[in-house]
Design a protein around this motif. Sequence first.
Motif, PDB file in Angstrom:
ATOM      1  N   ILE B  51     -17.290   6.229  -2.409  1.00 39.73           N
ATOM      2  CA  ILE B  51     -16.832   7.602  -2.197  1.00 39.73           C
ATOM      3  C   ILE B  51     -16.900   7.971  -0.718  1.00 39.73           C
ATOM      4  CG2 ILE B  51     -17.359  10.034  -2.684  1.00 39.73           C
ATOM      5  CD1 ILE B  51     -18.178   9.085  -5.510  1.00 39.73           C
ATOM      6  N   SER B  52     -17.950   7.510  -0.023  1.00 41.28           N
ATOM      7  CA  SER B  52     -18.004   7.874   1.405  1.00 41.28           C
ATOM      8  C   SER B  52     -16.896   7.181   2.193  1.00 41.28           C
ATOM      9  CB  SER B  52     -19.380   7.586   2.018  1.00 41.28           C
ATOM     10  OG  SER B  52     -20.080   6.637   1.312  1.00 41.28           O
ATOM     11  N   TYR B  53     -16.535   5.966   1.814  1.00 40.33           N
ATOM     12  CA  TYR B  53     -15.404   5.306   2.487  1.00 40.33           C
ATOM     13  C   TYR B  53     -14.115   6.071   2.231  1.00 40.33           C
ATOM     14  CZ  TYR B  53     -17.710   1.050   4.123  1.00 40.33           C
ATOM     15  OH  TYR B  53     -18.503   0.164   4.795  1.00 40.33           O
ATOM     16  N   ILE B  54     -13.941   6.497   0.969  1.00 44.27           N
ATOM     17  CA  ILE B  54     -12.729   7.265   0.650  1.00 44.27           C
ATOM     18  C   ILE B  54     -12.712   8.558   1.468  1.00 44.27           C
ATOM     19  CG2 ILE B  54     -11.526   8.540  -1.183  1.00 44.27           C
ATOM     20  CD1 ILE B  54     -12.535   6.417  -3.133  1.00 44.27           C
ATOM     21  N   PHE B  55     -13.902   9.155   1.622  1.00 43.40           N
ATOM     22  CA  PHE B  55     -14.016  10.373   2.410  1.00 43.40           C
ATOM     23  C   PHE B  55     -13.595  10.124   3.865  1.00 43.40           C
ATOM     24  CE2 PHE B  55     -16.682  13.429   4.829  1.00 43.40           C
ATOM     25  CZ  PHE B  55     -16.113  14.596   4.339  1.00 43.40           C
ATOM     26  N   ILE B  56     -14.082   9.017   4.431  1.00 36.67           N
ATOM     27  CA  ILE B  56     -13.681   8.660   5.807  1.00 36.67           C
ATOM     28  C   ILE B  56     -12.168   8.493   5.884  1.00 36.67           C
ATOM     29  CG2 ILE B  56     -13.826   6.906   7.622  1.00 36.67           C
ATOM     30  CD1 ILE B  56     -16.654   6.300   6.658  1.00 36.67           C
ATOM     31  N   GLY B  57     -11.617   7.816   4.865  1.00 36.66           N
ATOM     32  CA  GLY B  57     -10.172   7.615   4.829  1.00 36.66           C
ATOM     33  C   GLY B  57      -9.424   8.941   4.820  1.00 36.66           C
ATOM     34  N   ILE B 100     -13.682   1.033  14.003  1.00 32.95           N
ATOM     35  CA  ILE B 100     -14.010   0.674  12.631  1.00 32.95           C
ATOM     36  C   ILE B 100     -13.645   1.805  11.673  1.00 32.95           C
ATOM     37  CG2 ILE B 100     -15.933   0.264  11.063  1.00 32.95           C
ATOM     38  CD1 ILE B 100     -17.187  -1.424  13.171  1.00 32.95           C
ATOM     39  N   LEU B 101     -13.914   3.047  12.098  1.00 30.51           N
ATOM     40  CA  LEU B 101     -13.572   4.185  11.240  1.00 30.51           C
ATOM     41  C   LEU B 101     -12.062   4.239  11.013  1.00 30.51           C
ATOM     42  CD1 LEU B 101     -15.996   6.981  12.452  1.00 30.51           C
ATOM     43  CD2 LEU B 101     -16.185   5.509  10.457  1.00 30.51           C
ATOM     44  N   ALA B 102     -11.296   4.005  12.095  1.00 32.26           N
ATOM     45  CA  ALA B 102      -9.844   3.986  11.947  1.00 32.26           C
ATOM     46  C   ALA B 102      -9.432   2.838  11.020  1.00 32.26           C
ATOM     47  CB  ALA B 102      -9.179   3.845  13.310  1.00 32.26           C
ATOM     48  N   GLY B 103     -10.139   1.706  11.149  1.00 32.53           N
ATOM     49  CA  GLY B 103      -9.873   0.573  10.258  1.00 32.53           C
ATOM     50  C   GLY B 103     -10.200   0.907   8.813  1.00 32.53           C
ATOM     51  N   THR B 104     -11.249   1.710   8.613  1.00 28.74           N
ATOM     52  CA  THR B 104     -11.602   2.144   7.267  1.00 28.74           C
ATOM     53  C   THR B 104     -10.468   2.944   6.661  1.00 28.74           C
ATOM     54  OG1 THR B 104     -13.878   2.335   8.028  1.00 28.74           O
ATOM     55  CG2 THR B 104     -13.355   3.337   5.920  1.00 28.74           C
ATOM     56  N   THR B 106      -7.330   2.667   7.418  1.00 27.03           N
ATOM     57  CA  THR B 106      -6.274   1.720   7.070  1.00 27.03           C
ATOM     58  C   THR B 106      -6.594   1.009   5.751  1.00 27.03           C
ATOM     59  OG1 THR B 106      -6.015   1.330   9.422  1.00 27.03           O
ATOM     60  CG2 THR B 106      -4.912  -0.208   7.941  1.00 27.03           C
ATOM     61  N   ALA B 107      -7.840   0.544   5.618  1.00 30.21           N
ATOM     62  CA  ALA B 107      -8.212  -0.213   4.427  1.00 30.21           C
ATOM     63  C   ALA B 107      -8.093   0.638   3.172  1.00 30.21           C
ATOM     64  CB  ALA B 107      -9.635  -0.741   4.570  1.00 30.21           C
ATOM     65  N   ILE B 108      -8.570   1.880   3.251  1.00 22.15           N
ATOM     66  CA  ILE B 108      -8.535   2.755   2.078  1.00 22.15           C
ATOM     67  C   ILE B 108      -7.092   3.102   1.716  1.00 22.15           C
ATOM     68  CG2 ILE B 108      -9.147   5.063   1.233  1.00 22.15           C
ATOM     69  CD1 ILE B 108     -11.490   3.201   1.216  1.00 22.15           C
ATOM     70  N   THR B 109      -6.285   3.412   2.733  1.00 21.92           N
ATOM     71  CA  THR B 109      -4.880   3.708   2.482  1.00 21.92           C
ATOM     72  C   THR B 109      -4.197   2.523   1.805  1.00 21.92           C
ATOM     73  OG1 THR B 109      -4.970   4.798   4.626  1.00 21.92           O
ATOM     74  CG2 THR B 109      -2.832   4.689   3.573  1.00 21.92           C
ATOM     75  N   MET B 110      -4.503   1.339   2.357  1.00 25.22           N
ATOM     76  CA  MET B 110      -3.892   0.133   1.822  1.00 25.22           C
ATOM     77  C   MET B 110      -4.287  -0.069   0.361  1.00 25.22           C
ATOM     78  SD  MET B 110      -4.178  -3.366   3.907  1.00 25.22           S
ATOM     79  CE  MET B 110      -5.804  -3.590   3.255  1.00 25.22           C
ATOM     80  N   GLY B 111      -5.595   0.057   0.092  1.00 24.77           N
ATOM     81  CA  GLY B 111      -6.070  -0.106  -1.283  1.00 24.77           C
ATOM     82  C   GLY B 111      -5.392   0.875  -2.217  1.00 24.77           C
ATOM     83  N   PHE B 112      -5.223   2.103  -1.747  1.00 24.39           N
ATOM     84  CA  PHE B 112      -4.611   3.136  -2.578  1.00 24.39           C
ATOM     85  C   PHE B 112      -3.144   2.811  -2.857  1.00 24.39           C
ATOM     86  CE2 PHE B 112      -2.369   7.216  -3.013  1.00 24.39           C
ATOM     87  CZ  PHE B 112      -3.043   7.721  -4.110  1.00 24.39           C
ATOM     88  N   ILE B 285     -18.253  -2.281   1.649  1.00 23.83           N
ATOM     89  CA  ILE B 285     -17.229  -1.812   0.718  1.00 23.83           C
ATOM     90  C   ILE B 285     -16.871  -2.905  -0.284  1.00 23.83           C
ATOM     91  CG2 ILE B 285     -15.320  -2.312   2.308  1.00 23.83           C
ATOM     92  CD1 ILE B 285     -15.274   0.588  -0.106  1.00 23.83           C
ATOM     93  N   ILE B 286     -16.783  -4.166   0.173  1.00 30.24           N
ATOM     94  CA  ILE B 286     -16.382  -5.219  -0.753  1.00 30.24           C
ATOM     95  C   ILE B 286     -17.493  -5.498  -1.761  1.00 30.24           C
ATOM     96  CG2 ILE B 286     -15.720  -7.647  -0.939  1.00 30.24           C
ATOM     97  CD1 ILE B 286     -14.215  -7.377   1.590  1.00 30.24           C
ATOM     98  N   TYR B 287     -18.735  -5.489  -1.289  1.00 27.24           N
ATOM     99  CA  TYR B 287     -19.859  -5.667  -2.209  1.00 27.24           C
ATOM    100  C   TYR B 287     -19.857  -4.553  -3.258  1.00 27.24           C
ATOM    101  CZ  TYR B 287     -24.580  -6.423  -3.941  1.00 27.24           C
ATOM    102  OH  TYR B 287     -25.654  -6.667  -4.756  1.00 27.24           O
ATOM    103  N   SER B 288     -19.650  -3.310  -2.799  1.00 28.66           N
ATOM    104  CA  SER B 288     -19.639  -2.186  -3.729  1.00 28.66           C
ATOM    105  C   SER B 288     -18.529  -2.341  -4.763  1.00 28.66           C
ATOM    106  CB  SER B 288     -19.437  -0.873  -2.981  1.00 28.66           C
ATOM    107  OG  SER B 288     -20.454  -0.698  -2.049  1.00 28.66           O
ATOM    108  N   LEU B 289     -17.339  -2.723  -4.294  1.00 29.11           N
ATOM    109  CA  LEU B 289     -16.228  -2.874  -5.234  1.00 29.11           C
ATOM    110  C   LEU B 289     -16.514  -3.996  -6.228  1.00 29.11           C
ATOM    111  CD1 LEU B 289     -13.255  -2.361  -2.793  1.00 29.11           C
ATOM    112  CD2 LEU B 289     -13.795  -0.930  -4.741  1.00 29.11           C
TER     113      LEU B 289
END
Lengths: 310, 306
Positions: B51-57, B100-104, B106-112, B285-289
Amino acid sequence: MLTYVIRRLLYMIPTLVGVAFLTFILFTIFGEDPVRVALGNHASEQAIRDLSEMWGLNKPYWLQFYDFLIQILTFNYGESFSSGDRLSEIFARGALVSLSLTAPPFFVGIFLNITIAMLIAYYRGSIVDRLSTILFVISMSISYLVYIIVLQYVLAYQLNWFPIQGYKSGLASIEFLLLPWLIIVLVSMGPDIRIYRTVFLDQTKADYIRTARAKGVSEQRIMSVHLLKNAMIPILTNTIISIPFLIMGAFVMERYFSIPGIGDITITAINEGDFPIIKAMTMMSAVLFAFFNLLTDLLYAVVDPRIKLS
Amino acid sequence: MLLAKSHPPSKTSSKNNSSLAQVFKKNRLVSKIWSKLRKEPQFLICLVILISYIFIGLLGLLNLLPDFQERVGGSYESPKLELAKIFGTDIFGRSVLYKILAGTQTAITMGFIVTTMAIPTGITLGALSGYYGKKTDIIVTWLYTVLSSIPNILLLIAISYSLGRGLVAVCVAMAATYWISLCRMIRGEFIKHKEAEYVLASKVLGAGDFVIIFKHILPNVIHLAIVTSSLMILSAIKAEVMLTYLGVGIQDGASWGAMITAAPGELTNGIWWSLAAVVLFMFLIIYSLNIIGDTLRDVLDPKLLN
């Protein structure tokens, strides 16, 4: 059996036509223009026209696709745009290099991972089991590329145990392949052991295991004889189906360590718009994939008499 | 419900009743699942991380993240106790943390994007081919056999190349193959379920195919989609690194893959903080997923629910 095989071989035709069509669309219509890549941006109109003519790229698309199908049927994909070498030679050379990269760690990995998985299944529910499960999830949560980068840096750059990168043909290649082998085995452990462990644990609940226990068979014998034989069915098929991927090579690994296998050749070909190579590699992989798929199904029927091919 | 449906005059009232009952049943199911999940502390921690990663995204999408292009100090400054320099700086003096935050984002957008494309495709094609069989099945099976006969990475490269190597191109390339495993699973389940008694019963009562597929069978197999989506997001994040390394990844904006790709050269110069920070962020994030996927698989399995 024979009719089954023939029918399956016939089923391959629409699949291969589909793959050919998809490859054609992706690379001929959308991909880089190989003529531009070969001649650069400042080539004269005449030179472009001549080269297009020579490579058959000025024909209408349907005619180019027809040529492609003929090439597939005759196993003659022509020559590479960039080097002019015959495709069959390039493929044979690359496949050998790729296999020398992927096959040894593949076999070591199977043996090692099955043994570890059996041990873990034997001590199921214990602290070892739980710790190793966590450890494997952790190992699976790190990017493959990070393993390559860090291990190369520590083992090759700092400790000088291995050459940093490169490749020599023949037996001299072993020196360069040791580190990639090590990395492949290491990365395969997490996912493979997890799968094998589940397979073993599913089997431990089976009736025949209970029967064996009731007869007084020792736990070791149950694990190594009764359980292993039955668990081998899913493991074996899982293994065979991944053989095409061994031949097609490890793209990132080959690229990183400059190992001239099929993966490396293909990536270079994509960057250069070398369409004959891409076509040949894609079709080759599709054929291999379909063939080993069939082999897996046949083998399933051989090792498990309950399965009937229909 | 069966009885009520066989009497046409009372149709409206029975409809109300059944939908009410269903909501109740669903809520009971949800609360049952939640009560099971609550007992898994590891799952809860991982959920908080996700959820915090999604929040950053989301912050990134709203342009509330600090600009990663801005210089905050000298070239390759090592980590300091200061927000922008907590993970040091890169070659241009940009903050590694901000990158890294900007990369986060990107990663969240991509996953979505990948899941919103691949999951509905997998469900629909799997349901249709499993339920109708025959020609539909032949076409769908042919389609995924073709796609899976080409090495995944080759297809990824080819598609993202032809669509112009942007974020969307990479996502489309991933979604083009990621629906397959879900489609196979859903297809298999539908083949099993379409012969089940409850389906035959509702057929006899005159239920249409649409109702049977989406209202009766789908709820029994939807857990597969939920589990698959968490695995899909993590494969997308991992695949982005590979694609960027091979030169066909995301070219616009920051990405974890680009930072990892730059690492070999940095390491030999003794610059370790950039790689360490990305690996840490990606690992979390990958461990959590992974854990979320595993836990949901165990908890949502309808065979184990009752």
